[in-house]
Write a protein that holds these residues in place. Structure first.
Motif, short mmCIF file in Angstrom:
data_model
loop_
_atom_site.label_atom_id
_atom_site.label_comp_id
_atom_site.label_asym_id
_atom_site.label_seq_id
_atom_site.Cartn_x
_atom_site.Cartn_y
_atom_site.Cartn_z
N GLY A 76 56.75 74.46 21.98
CA GLY A 76 57.61 73.88 20.64
C GLY A 76 57.72 71.98 21.70
N ASP A 77 58.30 71.57 20.24
CA ASP A 77 58.76 69.96 20.85
C ASP A 77 58.36 69.33 21.82
N ARG A 78 57.72 68.07 21.73
CA ARG A 78 58.27 66.95 22.45
C ARG A 78 60.29 67.39 23.73
N GLN A 79 61.09 67.24 22.91
CA GLN A 79 62.29 67.55 22.86
C GLN A 79 62.71 69.27 23.67
N VAL A 80 61.84 69.80 22.68
CA VAL A 80 61.96 70.83 23.44
C VAL A 80 61.45 71.49 25.21
N ARG A 81 60.73 70.63 25.55
CA ARG A 81 59.79 70.15 26.64
C ARG A 81 60.07 69.95 27.45
N ALA A 82 61.08 68.87 27.14
CA ALA A 82 62.45 68.29 28.20
C ALA A 82 63.31 68.77 28.58
N ARG A 83 63.40 69.27 27.75
CA ARG A 83 65.05 70.00 27.96
C ARG A 83 65.27 71.29 28.35
N GLY A 84 63.95 72.19 27.53
CA GLY A 84 63.79 73.69 27.55
C GLY A 84 63.10 74.15 29.28
N THR A 85 63.45 74.78 29.80
CA THR A 85 63.51 76.01 31.73
C THR A 85 62.60 76.89 30.86
N THR A 86 61.32 76.72 31.93
CA THR A 86 60.33 78.22 32.39
C THR A 86 61.56 79.43 32.16
N CYS A 87 62.08 79.35 32.58
CA CYS A 87 62.75 80.61 33.21
C CYS A 87 63.93 81.12 31.63
N GLY A 88 64.31 79.68 31.19
CA GLY A 88 65.05 80.60 29.91
C GLY A 88 63.91 80.59 29.39
N ALA A 89 62.41 80.45 29.20
CA ALA A 89 61.95 81.04 28.08
C ALA A 89 61.70 82.64 28.29
N MET A 90 61.41 83.09 29.90
CA MET A 90 61.03 83.80 30.40
C MET A 90 62.66 85.26 29.78
N ALA A 91 63.74 84.63 29.95
CA ALA A 91 64.81 85.54 29.65
C ALA A 91 66.01 85.78 27.96
N HIS A 92 64.77 84.42 27.33
CA HIS A 92 64.93 84.62 25.82
C HIS A 92 63.87 85.70 24.84
N ALA A 93 62.60 85.69 26.08
CA ALA A 93 61.66 87.19 25.46
C ALA A 93 61.84 87.23 24.27
N ASP A 94 61.02 86.22 23.45
CA ASP A 94 60.51 85.49 22.30
C ASP A 94 59.38 86.34 21.92
N ILE A 95 59.13 87.45 20.59
CA ILE A 95 57.85 87.65 20.67
C ILE A 95 56.74 87.31 20.28
N ALA A 96 57.33 85.23 20.68
CA ALA A 96 55.72 84.73 20.24
C ALA A 96 55.62 83.29 20.92
N ALA A 97 56.66 83.25 22.07
CA ALA A 97 56.66 82.77 22.96
C ALA A 97 55.38 83.03 23.68
N ASP A 98 55.09 81.10 24.48
CA ASP A 98 53.52 81.49 24.99
C ASP A 98 53.98 81.32 26.20
N GLN A 99 54.86 81.50 27.46
CA GLN A 99 54.75 81.84 28.87
C GLN A 99 55.26 82.64 29.25
#
Length: 285
Positions: free
Chosen positions: A101-124
């Protein structure tokens, strides 16, 4: 657009949060809200209850546990990216977090949240797959461990049960891994049009083991089993990498979307498998 009306609670302990989930089927967990809230605004998700775990103590650490790193549920993307532990032992994840994402996303979003969200195009998620991560899910009945290879089930669907919270991700230590991608706005920003993570171990000049994963090309973050088979047992040279590139999407259903045809995205998958492998193998020497 505004989300539909919903109830909101912010438990002060993990036990309280798990009890709330157990008694409210269909509730959604929020840590940073960078994935959930946009989907609620689009009304793709309309939970009656949102359980905000951001105020719970003890879930915001990155810990060295000997043979692995543990990343808690409230660790932000920017913290994962900047962590010396992650940079040293899970470089692919550090890069993936830095390009989320961008700086705001990186400051608020979480690594575990990215995993749980399971988006098809996410990085982590791709990095977690390549590194052989283990997800730790907690419920009011206890905890269970889920291998990353079993965690990503389908588009926006993980193996988490409705009464579970992903409390940490455990990453085995690896001194040689890398992640690379083409972002939707070019370079490394935004979601991946296609991306790949690779982790390798060398022994006696030979690739003794490897993990390679793709994002942005299929219905979920997925392992590139053909590429792994092609690279293990080789010297990791140009010919071996070319063999892994050729098999990047073997067994993977490649999807056409607004950012490219299936053929184009399959080509990109090979390109980024090659780049990630080159970087990981170079780091192993």
């Amino acid at each position: 657009m505004f989300p539909r009306e919903f109830e909101y609670v912010a438990p002060s302990s993990l036990d309280e949060a798990l009890g709330t989930l157990a008694s409210n089927p269909g509730a959604k967990v929020m840590s940073g809200g960078m994935s959930l809230i946009p989907l609620m605004k689009l009304r793709l998700f309309s939970p009656e209850l949102v359980v905000d775990i951001a105020r719970i103590d003890g879930l915001d650490a990155i810990e060295d546990r000997g043979d692995h790193i543990a990343i808690g549920a409230l660790v932000r993307h920017e913290e994962t990216a900047a962590s010396p532990l992650v940079q040293e032992h899970a470089a692919a994840l550090a890069s993936a977090a830095a390009w989320t994402g961008d700086r705001q996303v990186r400051a608020r979003g979480t690594t575990c949240g990215a995993m749980a969200h399971a988006d098809i195009a996410a990085d982590q998620p791709a990095a977690a797959l390549a590194l052989g991560a283990t997800m730790v899910a907690a419920s009011s009945g206890g905890t269970r461990e889920i291998a990353a290879a079993d965690f990503f089930v389908d588009t926006l669907t993980s193996a988490l049960e409705t009464n579970e919270i992903l409390t940490e991700v455990r990453i085995p230590k690896s001194s040689a891994s890398a992640y690379d991608k083409l972002g939707r706005r070019g370079g490394h920003t935004d979601y991946a049009v296609a991306g790949a993570a690779a982790s390798v171990a060398m022994s006696g000049g030979t690739v003794s083991s490897a993990g390679i994963a793709l994002t942005g090309v299929g219905t979920k973050p997925t392992l590139a089993a053909g590429s792994v088979e092609a690279i293990v047992g080789t010297d990791g040279g140009a010919d071996a990498i070319a063999g892994a590139v050729a098999r990047a999407t073997e067994g993977v259903t490649v999807l056409e979307d607004l950012y490219g045809s299936a053929e184009y995205k399959a080509h990109l998958a090979g390109v980024y498998v090659g780049r990630a492998l080159e970087q990981a193998i170079a780091a192993s020497h």
